[in-house]
Design a protein around this motif. Structure first.
Motif, PDB file in Angstrom:
ATOM      1  N   GLU A  81      11.214   4.009  -4.026  1.00  0.00           N
ATOM      2  CA  GLU A  81      10.795   3.102  -2.944  1.00  0.00           C
ATOM      3  C   GLU A  81      10.235   1.801  -3.506  1.00  0.00           C
ATOM      4  OE1 GLU A  81      11.807   3.802  -0.089  1.00  0.00           O
ATOM      5  OE2 GLU A  81      12.391   5.827  -0.669  1.00  0.00           O
ATOM      6  N   ALA A  82       9.620   1.863  -4.682  1.00  0.00           N
ATOM      7  CA  ALA A  82       9.158   0.631  -5.328  1.00  0.00           C
ATOM      8  C   ALA A  82      10.339  -0.263  -5.681  1.00  0.00           C
ATOM      9  CB  ALA A  82       8.347   0.973  -6.577  1.00  0.00           C
ATOM     10  N   GLY A 126       8.797  10.010   7.596  1.00  0.00           N
ATOM     11  CA  GLY A 126       9.634  10.194   8.778  1.00  0.00           C
ATOM     12  C   GLY A 126      10.735  11.205   8.517  1.00  0.00           C
ATOM     13  N   ALA A 127      11.965  10.766   8.678  1.00  0.00           N
ATOM     14  CA  ALA A 127      13.123  11.649   8.485  1.00  0.00           C
ATOM     15  C   ALA A 127      13.529  11.756   7.025  1.00  0.00           C
ATOM     16  CB  ALA A 127      14.303  11.144   9.314  1.00  0.00           C
ATOM     17  N   ALA A 128      12.832  11.059   6.138  1.00  0.00           N
ATOM     18  CA  ALA A 128      13.178  11.046   4.715  1.00  0.00           C
ATOM     19  C   ALA A 128      11.995  11.559   3.899  1.00  0.00           C
ATOM     20  CB  ALA A 128      13.545   9.626   4.279  1.00  0.00           C
ATOM     21  N   PRO A 129      12.231  11.978   2.647  1.00  0.00           N
ATOM     22  CA  PRO A 129      11.107  12.414   1.803  1.00  0.00           C
ATOM     23  C   PRO A 129      10.182  11.265   1.421  1.00  0.00           C
ATOM     24  CG  PRO A 129      13.166  12.438   0.574  1.00  0.00           C
ATOM     25  CD  PRO A 129      13.530  12.198   1.999  1.00  0.00           C
ATOM     26  N   ALA A 130      10.688  10.041   1.512  1.00  0.00           N
ATOM     27  CA  ALA A 130       9.868   8.855   1.255  1.00  0.00           C
ATOM     28  C   ALA A 130      10.568   7.676   1.904  1.00  0.00           C
ATOM     29  CB  ALA A 130       9.679   8.616  -0.247  1.00  0.00           C
ATOM     30  N   ARG A 131       9.820   6.603   2.162  1.00  0.00           N
ATOM     31  CA  ARG A 131      10.435   5.426   2.772  1.00  0.00           C
ATOM     32  C   ARG A 131       9.591   4.187   2.490  1.00  0.00           C
ATOM     33  NH1 ARG A 131       9.335   6.037   9.339  1.00  0.00           N
ATOM     34  NH2 ARG A 131       7.079   6.384   9.223  1.00  0.00           N
ATOM     35  N   PHE A 132      10.252   3.034   2.639  1.00  0.00           N
ATOM     36  CA  PHE A 132       9.590   1.742   2.497  1.00  0.00           C
ATOM     37  C   PHE A 132       9.646   1.033   3.842  1.00  0.00           C
ATOM     38  CE2 PHE A 132      10.318  -2.896   1.391  1.00  0.00           C
ATOM     39  CZ  PHE A 132       8.961  -3.191   1.310  1.00  0.00           C
ATOM     40  N   LEU A 133       8.474   0.591   4.328  1.00  0.00           N
ATOM     41  CA  LEU A 133       8.367  -0.137   5.586  1.00  0.00           C
ATOM     42  C   LEU A 133       8.124  -1.606   5.266  1.00  0.00           C
ATOM     43  CD1 LEU A 133       6.010   2.412   7.390  1.00  0.00           C
ATOM     44  CD2 LEU A 133       8.453   2.136   7.764  1.00  0.00           C
ATOM     45  N   PRO A 134       9.188  -2.429   5.245  1.00  0.00           N
ATOM     46  CA  PRO A 134       9.008  -3.830   4.838  1.00  0.00           C
ATOM     47  C   PRO A 134       8.019  -4.591   5.710  1.00  0.00           C
ATOM     48  CG  PRO A 134      11.341  -3.232   4.919  1.00  0.00           C
ATOM     49  CD  PRO A 134      10.596  -2.123   5.565  1.00  0.00           C
ATOM     50  N   GLY A 135       8.080  -4.382   7.046  1.00  0.00           N
ATOM     51  CA  GLY A 135       7.187  -5.119   7.938  1.00  0.00           C
ATOM     52  C   GLY A 135       5.728  -4.798   7.689  1.00  0.00           C
ATOM     53  N   ALA A 136       5.434  -3.532   7.427  1.00  0.00           N
ATOM     54  CA  ALA A 136       4.060  -3.109   7.175  1.00  0.00           C
ATOM     55  C   ALA A 136       3.678  -3.235   5.707  1.00  0.00           C
ATOM     56  CB  ALA A 136       3.865  -1.671   7.630  1.00  0.00           C
ATOM     57  N   ARG A 137       4.663  -3.607   4.841  1.00  0.00           N
ATOM     58  CA  ARG A 137       4.456  -3.695   3.393  1.00  0.00           C
ATOM     59  C   ARG A 137       3.815  -2.399   2.885  1.00  0.00           C
ATOM     60  NH1 ARG A 137       2.762  -8.688   5.232  1.00  0.00           N
ATOM     61  NH2 ARG A 137       0.563  -8.166   4.928  1.00  0.00           N
ATOM     62  N   ILE A 184       4.612   1.825   1.517  1.00  0.00           N
ATOM     63  CA  ILE A 184       5.468   2.907   1.031  1.00  0.00           C
ATOM     64  C   ILE A 184       4.832   4.227   1.446  1.00  0.00           C
ATOM     65  CG2 ILE A 184       6.264   4.123  -1.041  1.00  0.00           C
ATOM     66  CD1 ILE A 184       6.582   1.421  -2.391  1.00  0.00           C
ATOM     67  N   GLU A 185       5.654   5.129   1.950  1.00  0.00           N
ATOM     68  CA  GLU A 185       5.180   6.453   2.345  1.00  0.00           C
ATOM     69  C   GLU A 185       5.902   7.523   1.525  1.00  0.00           C
ATOM     70  OE1 GLU A 185       4.158   5.493   7.042  1.00  0.00           O
ATOM     71  OE2 GLU A 185       5.707   6.972   6.529  1.00  0.00           O
ATOM     72  N   VAL A 186       5.162   8.527   1.082  1.00  0.00           N
ATOM     73  CA  VAL A 186       5.724   9.643   0.328  1.00  0.00           C
ATOM     74  C   VAL A 186       5.241  10.941   0.973  1.00  0.00           C
ATOM     75  CG1 VAL A 186       5.885  10.799  -1.905  1.00  0.00           C
ATOM     76  CG2 VAL A 186       5.742   8.300  -1.812  1.00  0.00           C
ATOM     77  N   THR A 215       0.846  -1.185   0.000  1.00  0.00           N
ATOM     78  CA  THR A 215       0.000   0.000   0.000  1.00  0.00           C
ATOM     79  C   THR A 215       0.892   1.250   0.000  1.00  0.00           C
ATOM     80  OG1 THR A 215      -0.118   0.053   2.423  1.00  0.00           O
ATOM     81  CG2 THR A 215      -1.862  -1.141   1.247  1.00  0.00           C
ATOM     82  N   VAL A 216       0.292   2.359  -0.376  1.00  0.00           N
ATOM     83  CA  VAL A 216       1.002   3.636  -0.411  1.00  0.00           C
ATOM     84  C   VAL A 216       0.245   4.641   0.454  1.00  0.00           C
ATOM     85  CG1 VAL A 216       1.835   5.539  -1.849  1.00  0.00           C
ATOM     86  CG2 VAL A 216       1.857   3.202  -2.732  1.00  0.00           C
ATOM     87  N   THR A 217       0.985   5.393   1.253  1.00  0.00           N
ATOM     88  CA  THR A 217       0.419   6.490   2.033  1.00  0.00           C
ATOM     89  C   THR A 217       1.076   7.790   1.609  1.00  0.00           C
ATOM     90  OG1 THR A 217      -0.052   5.097   3.959  1.00  0.00           O
ATOM     91  CG2 THR A 217       0.128   7.478   4.334  1.00  0.00           C
ATOM     92  N   VAL A 218       0.278   8.708   1.138  1.00  0.00           N
ATOM     93  CA  VAL A 218       0.753  10.052   0.791  1.00  0.00           C
ATOM     94  C   VAL A 218       0.150  11.014   1.802  1.00  0.00           C
ATOM     95  CG1 VAL A 218       0.838  11.846  -0.965  1.00  0.00           C
ATOM     96  CG2 VAL A 218       0.858   9.429  -1.644  1.00  0.00           C
ATOM     97  N   ALA A 219       0.996  11.735   2.504  1.00  0.00           N
ATOM     98  CA  ALA A 219       0.519  12.666   3.525  1.00  0.00           C
ATOM     99  C   ALA A 219       1.638  13.635   3.883  1.00  0.00           C
ATOM    100  CB  ALA A 219       0.052  11.908   4.775  1.00  0.00           C
ATOM    101  N   PRO A 220       1.309  14.823   4.357  1.00  0.00           N
ATOM    102  CA  PRO A 220       2.354  15.742   4.822  1.00  0.00           C
ATOM    103  C   PRO A 220       3.138  15.114   5.979  1.00  0.00           C
ATOM    104  CG  PRO A 220       0.267  16.899   4.533  1.00  0.00           C
ATOM    105  CD  PRO A 220      -0.028  15.428   4.400  1.00  0.00           C
TER     106      PRO A 220
END
Length: 530
Positions: free
Chosen positions: A97-98, A50-61, A63-65, A41-46
């Protein structure tokens, strides 16, 4: 950039934002096209990432932007294929991140020294992008956009082997991954070669090129390559398990300059425009600071100081010779013949046949003056007078071949009066916080005024009690300026206890107004003695 490990992490997920729900849903639907996976899944939000402009959370499967790189939710329709051209940087972050979600399928073994894990994460950046590009060649341009966001001049705070190698692993390795071109990084490569040498850089390149061939799940080989990287740099992870930290007492050098030039070109800006953009975003004045019209006293003080600087520049006239088209003077035969020839040819005569002696002021180098003002709580009485001083100095320097800048520091460094600007209003500094940003303020003044470069009269004036948290690093910066020929004037309140630095001219002042007078006197004296 945020360290590569911060955008492939196991940290807590960011909460979604209802306003950005269409973007999250659209990119979640698009993700199987990029990854071949249907469990992400992808989450886009202000603030996502976290500390990066985007990241991949393997455990939660997941991607955040960070939506900051998009702007507003209504900027375009994320369900339409053409939306990626409207938000190329944000879409590039999604593609990056993909790539991690598809190809970064190994985990760092436990008990791996942090310095080795650090190197392995750097190598993984270009390896994952190289694998993704081999599957989807059209995504190269989006990954290239992402690189301008992931890289920052702060990645290279000092010119040492560790940071040069770090930059090589992040940027030069992307040339071999065919994300950026060799022409793009020509300046960066030259700076890295200057720091590392050709032999070391060639050895590091062998490491990252081998990393590009490693299987997606082969953690052992990636860690072995990271160990090899450390050995090339002369680092023994058993003796030095933590990644080397930059010395805050050193100025940025060739690496930071080359990186800034690269990022400016990538963003379609000139280096000066990019520097202004970065300074404004990092050191702009808070909106809570107030502005006011200058008083008649401040205007008179600016005129008085301007007259003093003007007299200082013409302090002792010296004999000189000047060419002249008319007598009196000494006839210069060759020039006289040239003048006659020009007249005979019916052209405007430009030759100067005569040479006369005259009394002229000696040439004076340009004055570069930086003023740093401590705005911690203990310096409350100095805020208003030094706010006035910033305006006065800027206007006095306007017609006197001088460049001044005023910077305040507390928990952050704030640019009060930029160089070569003549503000119409006086910006009143706010007070509060500690003095932790002194090092940043000195480095900002050096960046703006080139205080370490010869060819001009250079002076740094500091108004502070000297009660700083990192005295050793501050002393190293001051010593560097002193050794380069930049005078450092330290104005310390007589009523406050503090530290006295070597390689400075330290004056105790019992009145904030006296500090302003002392800076003006020092500037005039520096010009007179130049």
């Amino acid at each position: 950039m945020p360290h590569p490990s911060t955008h492939r992490t196991t940290g807590p997920a960011t909460a979604g934002d209802p306003d950005w729900r269409p973007w999250s849903d659209a990119w979640t639907r698009h993700l199987p096209t990029l990854t071949g996976r249907h469990d992400l899944t992808v989450t886009v939000a202000p603030g996502a990432g976290g500390a990066a402009p985007a990241r991949f959370l393997p455990g939660a499967r997941r991607i955040e932007v960070d939506a900051t790189h998009i702007g507003a939710p209504e900027i375009t329709n994320p369900y339409k294929a053409g939306h990626k051209r409207v938000v190329p940087t944000a879409y590039g972050l999604l593609v990056h991140e993909a790539a991690h979600a598809t190809h970064s399928l190994w985990d760092t073994p436990t008990n791996t020294p942090p310095v080795v894990a650090d190197v392995a994460a750097v190598l993984e950046e270009s390896r994952a992008e190289n694998r993704h590009r081999s599957r989807r060649r059209g995504d190269r341009k989006w990954l290239r956009h992402a690189a301008t966001t992931l890289l920052q001049p702060d990645d290279t705070p000092v010119d040492d082997a560790w940071h040069a190698a770090h930059l090589a692993g992040l940027l030069l390795a992307r040339v071999d991954a065919r994300i950026v071109t060799a022409k793009d990084v020509k300046g960066v490569r030259a700076a890295i070669t200057t720091v590392l040498g050709r032999t070391t850089l060639r050895q590091l390149r062998d490491v990252w090129r081998q990393a590009h061939t490693v299987d997606d799940t082969d953690a052992a080989t990636m860690i072995d390559l990271a160990w090899r990287w450390c050995h090339i740099l002369g680092i023994d992870p058993h003796q030095r398990p933590q990644p080397p930290r930059p010395d805050p007492g050193q100025f940025a050098g060739h690496l930071a300059h080359a990186m800034a030039d690269y990022l400016a070109h990538a963003l379609g800006l000139t280096p000066a425009q990019y520097a202004d953009q970065q300074i404004q975003s990092r050191h702009g004045a808070p909106t809570t600071w107030t502005r006011r019209e200058p008083t008649d006293t401040e205007r008179a003080a600016a005129h008085h100081l301007a007259a003093r600087l003007r007299r200082a520049r013409t302090h002792v006239p010296e004999p000189d010779t000047r060419p002249s088209p008319t007598p009196p003077g000494r006839l210069r035969t060759r020039h006289a013949i040239t003048a006659k020839a020009q007249i005979a040819a019916s052209s405007m005569p430009t030759a100067t046949p005569w040479q006369r002696r005259t009394q002229t002021p000696p040439p004076k180098p340009h004055l570069h003056l930086g003023v740093l003002v401590d705005t911690s709580g203990s310096m409350y009485a100095y805020a208003a007078p030094m706010s006035s001083a910033g305006w006065i100095l800027a206007h006095a320097a306007r017609t006197n071949q001088a460049t001044t800048t005023t910077i305040s520091f507390s928990t952050g460094a704030t640019l009060l009066v930029p160089p070569r600007r003549h503000p119409t209003e006086v910006l009143e500094m706010g007070i509060g916080g500690g003095s932790t940003a002194f090092l940043d303020a000195v480095k900002l003044a050096d960046q703006l005024l080139h205080l370490r470069q010869p060819g001009r009269v250079r002076m740094l004036a500091v108004v502070s009690d000297g009660d700083l948290p990192n005295l050793d690093s501050a002393q190293r910066l001051i010593t560097t300026l002193h050794q380069s020929g930049c005078a450092v004037l330290w104005l310390r309140p007589a009523a406050l206890t503090g530290h006295t630095f070597t390689h400075t001219t330290t004056l105790l002042v019992d009145d904030p107004v006296h500090a302003v007078d002392a800076i003006a006197d020092a500037a005039v004296t520096a010009l007179e003695q130049a």
